[in-house]
Write an enzyme that holds these catalytic residues in place. Structure first.
Site, PDB file in Angstrom:
ATOM      1  N   SER A  16       0.847  -1.198   0.000  1.00  0.00           N
ATOM      2  CA  SER A  16       0.000   0.000   0.000  1.00  0.00           C
ATOM      3  C   SER A  16       0.886   1.254   0.000  1.00  0.00           C
ATOM      4  O   SER A  16       1.652   1.451  -0.939  1.00  0.00           O
ATOM      5  CB  SER A  16      -0.960  -0.056   1.191  1.00  0.00           C
ATOM      6  OG  SER A  16      -2.048   0.815   1.005  1.00  0.00           O
ATOM      7  N   ASP A  43      -9.653  -5.928  -4.319  1.00  0.00           N
ATOM      8  CA  ASP A  43      -8.767  -4.920  -3.745  1.00  0.00           C
ATOM      9  C   ASP A  43      -9.261  -3.500  -4.020  1.00  0.00           C
ATOM     10  O   ASP A  43      -9.765  -3.205  -5.116  1.00  0.00           O
ATOM     11  CB  ASP A  43      -7.386  -5.095  -4.388  1.00  0.00           C
ATOM     12  CG  ASP A  43      -6.239  -4.577  -3.557  1.00  0.00           C
ATOM     13  OD1 ASP A  43      -6.457  -3.712  -2.711  1.00  0.00           O
ATOM     14  OD2 ASP A  43      -5.121  -5.072  -3.787  1.00  0.00           O
ATOM     15  N   HIS A  52      -7.411  -6.208  -0.078  1.00  0.00           N
ATOM     16  CA  HIS A  52      -6.216  -5.382   0.060  1.00  0.00           C
ATOM     17  C   HIS A  52      -5.097  -6.044   0.850  1.00  0.00           C
ATOM     18  O   HIS A  52      -4.004  -5.492   0.946  1.00  0.00           O
ATOM     19  CB  HIS A  52      -6.603  -4.052   0.738  1.00  0.00           C
ATOM     20  CG  HIS A  52      -5.594  -2.965   0.588  1.00  0.00           C
ATOM     21  ND1 HIS A  52      -5.118  -2.552  -0.645  1.00  0.00           N
ATOM     22  CD2 HIS A  52      -4.959  -2.185   1.515  1.00  0.00           C
ATOM     23  CE1 HIS A  52      -4.250  -1.570  -0.473  1.00  0.00           C
ATOM     24  NE2 HIS A  52      -4.127  -1.338   0.822  1.00  0.00           N
TER      25      HIS A  52
END
Length: 300
Positions: free
Chosen positions: A111, A251, A278
């Site tokens: 991320s 995601d 995610h």
């Protein structure tokens, strides 16, 4: 890996501050170590703690808390201009030097950590041998648009609750938190119940980047405001090392979000985890770790 060797924890001095880190495995065994960059901004190493499993392959794993988070120096009185990508790049370089691995290492960023990892990689450091970008944007405007699109697909009653509390500035209310949970259970972690590391991530309250407006998120962690116009798309072709892209079928880092990596990095492959959102490293932990180990073994 020497199974009897316990993880080693320590601090790397960074100016007047300190970066906390943990090494799992043996840095001296001749295998290229893997450095893990956690998400957020504002999350901590334990949100990607699962990647320590990779050490079972014999490769040392380094995890750390970014400056301002977790066990590293916490600062609440800094001007927003203090929090920049360059600051965290300097912190990463400092840690690599401290551990004496700057001449040979691999990097995995999840991320926001993927943003940082890609920024490091486009500088073409001589010691970077392989790159793993997990569930990360390449352009913040695209990320913002896609998360808003996903929110628009939520049930109407959930959307109305979120809009009402966003306008009122009451995003921490019980009703708003419950509505946000619908999004998180679709697009952040789809396991039921959530593992402890995911529960703790949201309990800390600094990683819920998809909900709320940009102003609110920037107040929670100023770097987010500084990243609002960030993009690395035009610089990605500079990355000439083997690269693995990881994302989940559900995601919030949608195919549109990760597409620039696939289109612009010459030596890249994509692992799409069909039952994940995610956090494939949590949602499909064994498969994700196997994919990472296979990639590293193949290219290092």
């Amino acid at each position: 890996m020497n199974a009897s060797k316990p993880p080693q924890e320590g601090y790397a001095s960074f100016g007047a501050n300190k970066t906390w880190y943990r090494v799992t495995g043996d840095l001296q065994n001749g295998l290229t170590p893997l450095v893990i960059l956690h998400g957020g901004p504002g999350c901590t190493y334990d949100t990607v703690d699962a990647f320590k499993d990779v050490a079972a392959s014999g490769r040392a794993i380094i995890q750390f808390d970014h400056l301002g988070s977790g066990f590293s120096t916490r600062m609440v009185d800094k001007d927003p201009s203090f929090w920049t990508v360059e600051l965290f790049l300097e912190e990463l370089d400092n840690l690599l030097d401290h551990l004496r691995i700057s001449q040979g290492y691999a990097l995995l960023g999840h991320s926001w950590g993927g943003v940082l990892a890609s920024e490091h990689a486009v500088l073409t450091p001589s010691g970077l041998r392989a790159l793993i970008i997990a569930n990360a944007p390449a352009d913040m405007r695209t990320w913002e648009a896609e998360t808003l699109r996903l929110r628009e697909a939520l049930p109407e009653e959930v959307r109305q609750v979120l809009i009402r509390h966003e306008q009122a500035g009451t995003l921490q209310s019980a009703e708003s938190v419950q509505a946000s949970q619908v999004y998180f259970e679709r697009h952040v972690c789809r396991l039921r119940p959530w593992p402890e590391e995911v529960v703790q991530m949201f309990a800390r309250g600094r990683c819920d980047s998809a909900m709320g407006g940009a102003a609110q998120r920037a107040e929670d962690f100023p770097l987010l405001g500084n990243l609002r116009d960030w993009s690395i798309v035009e610089r990605l072709s500079r990355i000439q090392i083997p690269t693995l892209l990881i994302s989940g079928r559900y995601d919030e880092a949608t195919p549109t979000v990760v597409k620039p990596y696939l289109e612009n990095i010459p030596d890249i492959r994509w692992a799409l985890f069909e039952s994940s959102s995610h956090m494939p490293h949590v949602e499909e932990r064994v498969a994700c770790m196997g994919t990472v180990v296979s990639f590293l073994d193949e290219c290092l």
